[in-house]
Design a protein around this motif. Structure first.
Motif, PDB file in Angstrom:
ATOM      1  N   ALA A 196      46.262  53.621  35.843  1.00  0.00           N
ATOM      2  CA  ALA A 196      46.315  54.721  36.813  1.00  0.00           C
ATOM      3  C   ALA A 196      46.130  54.233  38.247  1.00  0.00           C
ATOM      4  N   CYS A 197      46.335  52.943  38.469  1.00  0.00           N
ATOM      5  CA  CYS A 197      46.127  52.375  39.809  1.00  0.00           C
ATOM      6  C   CYS A 197      46.838  53.183  40.897  1.00  0.00           C
ATOM      7  N   GLY A 198      48.063  53.614  40.617  1.00  0.00           N
ATOM      8  CA  GLY A 198      48.827  54.346  41.622  1.00  0.00           C
ATOM      9  C   GLY A 198      48.096  55.596  42.085  1.00  0.00           C
ATOM     10  N   ASP A 199      47.668  56.415  41.136  1.00  0.00           N
ATOM     11  CA  ASP A 199      46.948  57.639  41.481  1.00  0.00           C
ATOM     12  C   ASP A 199      45.602  57.331  42.130  1.00  0.00           C
ATOM     13  N   ILE A 200      44.989  56.252  41.672  1.00  0.00           N
ATOM     14  CA  ILE A 200      43.670  55.896  42.223  1.00  0.00           C
ATOM     15  C   ILE A 200      43.829  55.457  43.678  1.00  0.00           C
ATOM     16  N   LEU A 201      44.893  54.695  43.958  1.00  0.00           N
ATOM     17  CA  LEU A 201      45.112  54.217  45.325  1.00  0.00           C
ATOM     18  C   LEU A 201      45.435  55.370  46.274  1.00  0.00           C
ATOM     19  N   ARG A 202      46.033  56.440  45.745  1.00  0.00           N
ATOM     20  CA  ARG A 202      46.334  57.587  46.600  1.00  0.00           C
ATOM     21  C   ARG A 202      45.165  58.563  46.680  1.00  0.00           C
ATOM     22  N   GLY A 203      44.097  58.247  45.964  1.00  0.00           N
ATOM     23  CA  GLY A 203      42.935  59.130  46.005  1.00  0.00           C
ATOM     24  C   GLY A 203      43.081  60.343  45.118  1.00  0.00           C
ATOM     25  N   VAL A 204      44.145  60.382  44.293  1.00  0.00           N
ATOM     26  CA  VAL A 204      44.374  61.536  43.412  1.00  0.00           C
ATOM     27  C   VAL A 204      43.423  61.482  42.221  1.00  0.00           C
ATOM     28  N   LYS A 205      43.196  60.249  41.730  1.00  0.00           N
ATOM     29  CA  LYS A 205      42.267  60.088  40.607  1.00  0.00           C
ATOM     30  C   LYS A 205      41.131  59.160  41.014  1.00  0.00           C
ATOM     31  N   ARG A 206      40.015  59.332  40.323  1.00  0.00           N
ATOM     32  CA  ARG A 206      38.925  58.381  40.461  1.00  0.00           C
ATOM     33  C   ARG A 206      39.063  57.337  39.364  1.00  0.00           C
ATOM     34  N   PRO A 207      38.476  56.154  39.588  1.00  0.00           N
ATOM     35  CA  PRO A 207      38.565  55.117  38.545  1.00  0.00           C
ATOM     36  C   PRO A 207      38.158  55.634  37.175  1.00  0.00           C
ATOM     37  N   THR A 208      37.108  56.471  37.138  1.00  0.00           N
ATOM     38  CA  THR A 208      36.606  56.941  35.845  1.00  0.00           C
ATOM     39  C   THR A 208      37.565  57.926  35.187  1.00  0.00           C
ATOM     40  N   ASP A 209      38.572  58.419  35.932  1.00  0.00           N
ATOM     41  CA  ASP A 209      39.582  59.298  35.334  1.00  0.00           C
ATOM     42  C   ASP A 209      40.629  58.511  34.560  1.00  0.00           C
ATOM     43  N   CYS A 210      40.681  57.201  34.777  1.00  0.00           N
ATOM     44  CA  CYS A 210      41.713  56.381  34.128  1.00  0.00           C
ATOM     45  C   CYS A 210      41.316  56.132  32.673  1.00  0.00           C
ATOM     46  N   LYS A 211      42.319  56.323  31.771  1.00  0.00           N
ATOM     47  CA  LYS A 211      42.040  56.203  30.330  1.00  0.00           C
ATOM     48  C   LYS A 211      41.531  54.821  29.949  1.00  0.00           C
ATOM     49  N   ILE A 212      42.014  53.791  30.656  1.00  0.00           N
ATOM     50  CA  ILE A 212      41.661  52.436  30.216  1.00  0.00           C
ATOM     51  C   ILE A 212      40.538  51.824  31.044  1.00  0.00           C
ATOM     52  N   PHE A 213      39.958  52.617  31.975  1.00  0.00           N
ATOM     53  CA  PHE A 213      38.863  52.098  32.800  1.00  0.00           C
ATOM     54  C   PHE A 213      37.677  51.674  31.935  1.00  0.00           C
ATOM     55  N   ALA A 214      37.249  50.424  32.126  1.00  0.00           N
ATOM     56  CA  ALA A 214      36.065  49.881  31.445  1.00  0.00           C
ATOM     57  C   ALA A 214      36.232  49.795  29.926  1.00  0.00           C
ATOM     58  N   THR A 215      37.456  50.089  29.433  1.00  0.00           N
ATOM     59  CA  THR A 215      37.693  49.854  28.006  1.00  0.00           C
ATOM     60  C   THR A 215      38.706  48.715  27.885  1.00  0.00           C
ATOM     61  N   ALA A 216      39.999  49.059  28.020  1.00  0.00           N
ATOM     62  CA  ALA A 216      41.012  47.997  27.977  1.00  0.00           C
ATOM     63  C   ALA A 216      41.069  47.233  29.293  1.00  0.00           C
ATOM     64  N   CYS A 217      40.596  47.850  30.361  1.00  0.00           N
ATOM     65  CA  CYS A 217      40.701  47.246  31.690  1.00  0.00           C
ATOM     66  C   CYS A 217      39.307  46.968  32.249  1.00  0.00           C
ATOM     67  N   THR A 218      38.963  45.682  32.349  1.00  0.00           N
ATOM     68  CA  THR A 218      37.667  45.265  32.893  1.00  0.00           C
ATOM     69  C   THR A 218      37.928  44.082  33.832  1.00  0.00           C
ATOM     70  N   PRO A 219      36.940  43.699  34.637  1.00  0.00           N
ATOM     71  CA  PRO A 219      37.186  42.549  35.516  1.00  0.00           C
ATOM     72  C   PRO A 219      37.582  41.275  34.745  1.00  0.00           C
ATOM     73  N   ASP A 220      37.120  41.139  33.509  1.00  0.00           N
ATOM     74  CA  ASP A 220      37.505  39.972  32.707  1.00  0.00           C
ATOM     75  C   ASP A 220      38.968  40.036  32.292  1.00  0.00           C
ATOM     76  N   HIS A 221      39.427  41.247  31.980  1.00  0.00           N
ATOM     77  CA  HIS A 221      40.816  41.445  31.541  1.00  0.00           C
ATOM     78  C   HIS A 221      41.435  42.603  32.313  1.00  0.00           C
ATOM     79  N   PRO A 222      41.684  42.389  33.585  1.00  0.00           N
ATOM     80  CA  PRO A 222      42.193  43.501  34.388  1.00  0.00           C
ATOM     81  C   PRO A 222      43.626  43.858  34.017  1.00  0.00           C
ATOM     82  N   MET A 223      43.913  45.155  33.916  1.00  0.00           N
ATOM     83  CA  MET A 223      45.287  45.596  33.693  1.00  0.00           C
ATOM     84  C   MET A 223      45.928  45.921  35.033  1.00  0.00           C
ATOM     85  N   GLY A 224      45.138  46.418  35.947  1.00  0.00           N
ATOM     86  CA  GLY A 224      45.678  46.824  37.237  1.00  0.00           C
ATOM     87  C   GLY A 224      44.928  46.187  38.384  1.00  0.00           C
ATOM     88  N   ALA A 225      45.554  46.274  39.541  1.00  0.00           N
ATOM     89  CA  ALA A 225      45.032  45.565  40.704  1.00  0.00           C
ATOM     90  C   ALA A 225      43.704  46.129  41.197  1.00  0.00           C
TER      91      ALA A 225
END
Lengths: 381, 350
Positions: free
Chosen positions: A324-353
């Motif tokens: 959800a990086c696109g929506d997050i960058l536009r301020g439409v979503k918060r990081p915690t709104d992203c389905k993969i935040f802190a699950t599939a996407c972490t600093p060790d295995h980032p999916m998005g920028a």
């Protein structure tokens, strides 16, 4: 010896007692019959808000919307892939800033993984280091992967001029510099994000000054306060925004007076103007193509323009569908709104920028949000 | 050595010579390198015996062995070089096992073309470091790789030490909630010093690496407090990484107090500038120790008596935490997590 916090000109701006006093002022002055949505443009500001838990100090109806001001985050993957492809060429040394090294591109490739596969990738702290590497390696083509907002642009301009003056033939710049006011315009033009005020960039404004924001007051009736990066700076700026909203003002105010003036760094502006020019349009990750929002190397410096030298073509690399990086960058979503935040996407295995760059809001939420009862903003009370 | 017949026709040209492939082939040229450079510098009875390994006389007890390879760049940095680092690092690893280091071995991997002058400087520095630490270098090995296959010089050192009778070896598993965490001095000096050698960074005051052997400090600490639960030298990754390794291994948390963690102002300033955190920057002459709460004050006083422990401080406590977080109470108020980073910290662009 001193303790960890013991730096003059930094300590004063991290005073917890003063911060609580400012927070109390905000709580007292923010009207309870309305909400205040303020966007902090800069990733550096997002980082500081999270690191110091500032959003927890704000009243619930004063909410921060995180902006796109993370240069690594808004770099489209296609441009990153151009750099990776260049680095894989046998005769090229690619010089890049540290926070770009781990950013995943096509098929999860990164500059770091390219390096492991034999590409010559050098981490540099500035364009001067890239020039030095070019001088030390006369038989190699050295490419400086130039990215960033107006803060880093002048250093690229200096390198271009030095390369021309030194008659260097093995140095070029892959220019990805982007412009803050254009991105801000694009966000304000969309009706997806409602903001009542903007915490304006600090470092960027040391270069461009506060004048370029003045049109936002007249065109968008939007208050802007240019802020420093310490917790006191941010809280003071939010208080200034609350006051502007309450008083119906929409001015450009400067909280970061110790570094920013109206004109900015004129010498740096001239240098940039001499070497770089506006692109018609540029693709921003998350924001899409924005007209007149980025710079390219002027034709007079084409000999040092990697796009010309290596006949680079635009590449389009799609983001991971769940990201959800696109929506997050536009301020439409918060990081915690992203389905993969802190699950599939972490600093060790980032999916998005937004997760890979330390300036990204996902990374800030991940680093500083855990261990609290909930994500930073949601805890506000 | 002086009584031996003259074996080598011409003396090693330490001023202008370079490492050649033959220096690593095991022949006479290599023997000369050993005889004229390594032996005089590391002179010990075990080395003089010229065996493949060293015979060490030990009483009944437990040995501690540790090995480490050094590939630092640049080879020479403010406050040390790869040679002193290779001695200090391994001596410290043995000392962190609660042992008294007895001897070191050294393995050199040299790149063809490497100036002998630089090698001699490294060797002299190793010799001085070993002498100062009171730990002899007793056996060694030399290999030369083709030009372009190495980075000048790589060094491996292995250290052997003895755990004194009656001393319980410090170990991660021995840390428990309530224990106190101390550090022996300022954090991040080495890491930031190495960074500051980069051409694009210059600071007004030169920052030296803290590279030092900690074995005498450890002995002093044991004299004051006979039971130290954990001893670690927070090298790569710094204090934050070392603590994360411990908490995740043991299943506890650690709570630090930012105001109590000693950091030099230059280190703090450089880190602010680069967007780095000094608690993730390497140390090469500092230790962290975990002890029972009742021992902490006495231990701190003892550490402060040693020149390498002058800036020692109690910095936090071991706490119960199923998430194994290392958290720090900030001077601003509130706490933040010192996360276990995916890789090394990379300088940020703005």
């Amino acid at each position: 010896m001193s303790q960890l916090a013991g730096l003059p000109l930094i300590d004063e701006f991290r005073d917890g007692v003063l911060a609580r006093k400012l927070a109390a002022d905000i709580a007292r002055e923010a009207r309870s019959d309305r909400e205040y949505h303020f966007m902090e443009f800069c990733g550096g500001h997002t980082h500081a808000l999270c690191r110091y838990g500032l959003m927890e100090l704000l009243p619930r109806h004063v909410r921060m919307v995180h902006g796109p001001g993370c240069p690594v985050c808004v770099l489209p993957m296609g441009r990153l892939q151009q750099a990776i492809d260049l680095a894989m060429k046998p005769n090229v040394i690619l010089c890049a800033y540290g926070d770009l090294m781990r950013v995943p591109g096509k098929d999860r490739q990164s500059l770091l993984s390219a390096k492991a596969r034999g590409a010559a990738v050098k981490l540099v702290l500035g364009s001067g280091e890239a020039l030095r590497i070019a001088r030390e390696n006369p038989t190699k083509e050295v490419v400086f992967f130039a990215i960033g907002f107006e803060t880093t642009t002048p250093t690229t301009a200096v390198a271009l001029r030095a390369a021309r003056d030194g008659g260097m033939t093995n140095f070029s710049v892959l220019c990805n510099h982007v412009l803050t006011p254009s991105a801000l315009s694009a966000i304000l033009a969309s009706d997806q994000v409602k903001v009542d005020g903007v915490v304006g960039p600090g470092h960027v404004s040391t270069i461009i000054g506060s004048a370029p924001y003045e049109r936002f007051g007249t065109e968008h009736h939007l208050p802007i306060v240019i802020a420093g990066f310490e917790p006191i700076d941010l809280l003071a700026s939010i208080l200034m925004l609350v006051r502007q909203v309450n008083e119906g003002r929409h001015e450009v105010e400067n909280q970061f007076t110790r570094a920013v003036n109206r004109e900015g760094n004129v010498l740096a502006q001239k240098l940039v103007d001499e070497t770089l020019m506006l692109r018609d349009s540029f693709e921003w990750r998350g924001l899409g193509a924005i007209a007149a929002s980025a710079l390219k190397v002027r034709p007079a410096f084409a000999a040092w323009d990697a796009e010309v030298k290596f006949s680079l073509e635009d590449q389009v690399v799609k983001d991971h569908p769940a990201c959800a990086c696109g929506d997050i960058l536009r301020g439409v979503k918060r990081p915690t709104d992203c389905k993969i935040f802190a699950t599939a996407c972490t600093p060790d295995h980032p999916m998005g920028a937004c997760m890979v760059s330390p300036e990204g809001s996902c990374s800030a939420y991940f680093l500083y949000g855990r261990g609290r009862q909930s994500a930073p903003q949601e805890r506000a009370s | 050595m002086s009584t031996r017949a003259k074996t080598f026709f011409r003396k090693l040209d330490l001023a202008n010579g370079v490492v050649e492939a033959t220096h690593g082939t095991g022949g006479k040229v290599m023997a000369q390198l050993v005889e004229e450079l390594f032996l005089p510098a590391f002179d010990s009875k075990e080395l003089r015996a010229r065996n493949d390994g060293a015979l060490l006389e030990v009483g009944a007890g437990q040995l501690v062995v540790s090995t480490d390879s050094y590939v630092v760049s640049p080879l020479f940095f403010p406050g040390g070089d790869i040679g002193s680092l290779a001695v200090h690092g391994t001596v410290n690893d043995v000392a962190m096992g609660g042992a008294r280091p007895l001897a070191l071995t050294v393995g050199f991997i040299l790149e063809e073309g490497f100036p002998l002058k630089d090698l001699a400087r490294i060797v002299a520095s190793m010799a001085a470091a070993a002498k100062a630490a009171g730990v002899p270098i007793v056996t060694g090995d030399t290999k030369v790789v083709e030009r372009g296959k190495g980075d000048g010089v790589f060094i491996n050192t292995t250290g052997v030490g003895m755990l004194p009778a009656g001393r319980v070896a410090p170990s991660a598993e021995r840390m428990r909630p309530g224990d106190v965490v101390l550090v022996s001095g300022t954090m991040g000096d080495h890491g930031v010093s190495i960074l500051s050698t980069r051409e694009s960074l210059s600071f007004e005051s030169e920052l030296l690496s803290d590279s030092a052997a900690l074995n005498s400090l450890v002995e002093l600490m044991y004299r004051a407090v006979p039971d130290l639960h954990v001893l670690r030298d927070p090298t790569r990754g710094g204090l934050a990484t070392t603590l994360n390794e411990l908490t995740h291994h043991v299943g506890v948390g650690v709570r630090l107090r930012e105001k109590d963690v000693p950091v030099k102002p230059q280190v703090h300033a450089a880190c602010e500038l680069l967007g780095l955190d000094p608690l993730y920057a390497a140390n090469e002459g500092k230790l962290l120790v975990v002890c029972a709460p009742g021992d902490a004050k006495k231990l701190l006083e003892a550490m402060k008596e040693h020149p390498l422990g002058r800036d020692a401080a109690i910095v936090g406590e071991v706490v119960e935490d199923p998430e194994c977080f290392v958290q720090i109470d900030t001077t601003f108020g509130g706490a933040r997590i010192l996360d276990w980073l995916a890789g090394e910290q990379l300088p940020r662009i703005c």
